[in-house]
Design an enzyme around this catalytic site. Structure first.
Site, PDB file in Angstrom:
ATOM      1  N   HIS A  56       0.555  -1.478  -0.222  1.00  0.00           N
ATOM      2  CA  HIS A  56       0.317  -0.430  -0.072  1.00  0.00           C
ATOM      3  C   HIS A  56       0.659   1.195  -0.318  1.00  0.00           C
ATOM      4  O   HIS A  56       1.155   2.246  -0.995  1.00  0.00           O
ATOM      5  CB  HIS A  56      -0.863  -0.079   1.522  1.00  0.00           C
TER       6      HIS A  56
HETATM    7  O1  RIB Z   1      -5.279   0.076   3.834  1.00  0.00           O
HETATM    8  C1  RIB Z   1      -3.912   0.296   4.257  1.00  0.00           C
HETATM    9  C2  RIB Z   1      -3.490   1.897   5.176  1.00  0.00           C
HETATM   10  O2  RIB Z   1      -3.121   1.791   6.108  1.00  0.00           O
HETATM   11  C3  RIB Z   1      -1.894   1.488   4.586  1.00  0.00           C
HETATM   12  O3  RIB Z   1      -1.317   2.956   5.433  1.00  0.00           O
HETATM   13  C4  RIB Z   1      -0.998   0.320   6.160  1.00  0.00           C
HETATM   14  O4  RIB Z   1      -0.180   1.275   5.984  1.00  0.00           O
HETATM   15  C5  RIB Z   1      -2.517   1.543   7.129  1.00  0.00           C
HETATM   16  O5  RIB Z   1      -1.869   2.370   7.188  1.00  0.00           O
END
Ligand code: RIB
Ligand code: CA
Length: 320
Positions: free
Chosen positions: A251
């Site tokens: 992500h």
């Molecule tokens: O939904 C994914 C996000 O939420 C990423 O940034 C993970 O690290 C959490 O912060």
């Protein structure tokens, strides 16, 4: 042209991978890394940022600053079930053959400045030249906007890992974690008049680092590849059990990559808002992506990804 950035994180596992990518990308100059409560409490996030930076043999370190510990309105929501009790896959528990910790506590190199003040100060130093890459809940960013909205509009852009536009959420059926954790902060950002890029689950869940790649590169023995194997073990297990993925989503690293290689994604202009009052939909990104949409856009939304190109970029920059 090197892009000057501040990375705002809730350092958890994929945030740590994003830090490694940012520090290994010559297209970026990382002015500072700031911490906000999200995956884990902000105090753990600060420690995890420093431990991640210690893995790299850096000549100069970016400033590291502690930010907000509580969302604007909602109670705290952690994701330690995914990222581990320490937010970094419990790597502090790992010992070598002699019983010595493989990842010792970091030296205390935290800025005396609050993250919000550091962000505002750097924008004053580099007006119209600085971008923010926000990969945690947007509490620090919103507090900076509330404190000095005029100054914050001298940011070039805010790149946000967050939201879910044409796919389900990962915290609720409608909502992605970062925006779910602090929806009021996210709406402050949407209304601030700052150029925004959303890097949502629509693209980040197509970026998968497989266990085979993690293992293969760790066997080559570079400190960063070994660290990635060590800190992702619990994160990968969560993905196996709950996402049917033999690996993990990248992500936050994707938000970093978009900052210097936009051609990895296809973006669409859109007006984006975030639900703050819905009993069932709090944190949901609400956006009209139809061609007939009439609202003036406040953001560009990444909708398509060249996943192979991105995962190759990440592996070459971080794991090799
Ligand atoms: O939904 C994914 C996000 O939420 C990423 O940034 C993970 O690290 C959490 O912060
Ligand atoms: Ca994050």
């Amino acid at each position: 042209m090197v892009r000057r950035v501040i990375l705002d994180t809730d350092t958890g596992v994929d945030d740590a991978l994003a830090i490694l990518l940012a520090m290994r990308s010559p297209e970026l100059h990382v002015e500072a890394i700031t911490a906000v409560s999200g995956n884990i409490h902000v105090d753990h996030c600060v420690r995890n940022i420093l431990m991640t930076l210690d893995v790299l043999d850096l000549d100069t370190m970016p400033d590291v600053a502690r930010g907000e510990s509580q969302p604007l309105v909602n109670p705290l929501t952690f994701a330690d079930d995914i990222h581990g009790g320490d937010g970094l896959g419990n790597i502090s528990d790992l010992l070598d053959a002699d019983g010595v910790r493989l990842y010792p506590d970091p030296a205390n190199r935290v800025s005396p400045k609050h993250a919000v003040d550091l962000i505002l100060e750097r924008i004053h130093t580099y007006p119209d030249e600085l971008s923010l890459i926000a990969v945690g809940p947007l509490t620090n960013v919103a507090r900076a906007i509330i404190k000095n909205p005029v100054r914050m509009r001298r940011l070039s852009e805010i790149i946000i890992m967050g939201g879910a536009f044409e796919t389900y959420g990962n915290m609720t059926p409608t909502s992605e974690f970062n925006l779910y954790a602090d929806p009021h902060a996210a709406q402050v950002v949407c209304d601030a008049g700052i150029p925004l890029v959303f890097v949502p689950l629509d693209v980040t869940m197509k970026s998968i680092l497989t266990t085979d790649m993690i293992t293969r590169y760790a066997d080559l023995g570079t400190p960063a590849a070994v660290f990635v194997r060590d800190c992702t073990e619990q994160y990968v297990e969560f993905h196996r059990q709950h996402r049917d993925v033999d690996g993990c989503f990248l992500h936050d690293p994707l938000a970093v990559a978009v900052a210097f290689q936009e051609n990895l994604v296809t973006m669409a202009p859109a007006r984006v808002d975030v639900e703050t009052a819905g009993d069932l939909t709090s944190g949901m990104t609400v956006s009209d992506l139809r061609p007939s949409a009439t609202l003036p856009p406040n953001a560009r939304v990444c909708m398509r990804l060249d996943a192979d190109a991105f995962v190759t970029l990440f592996s070459e920059r971080v794991l090799s």
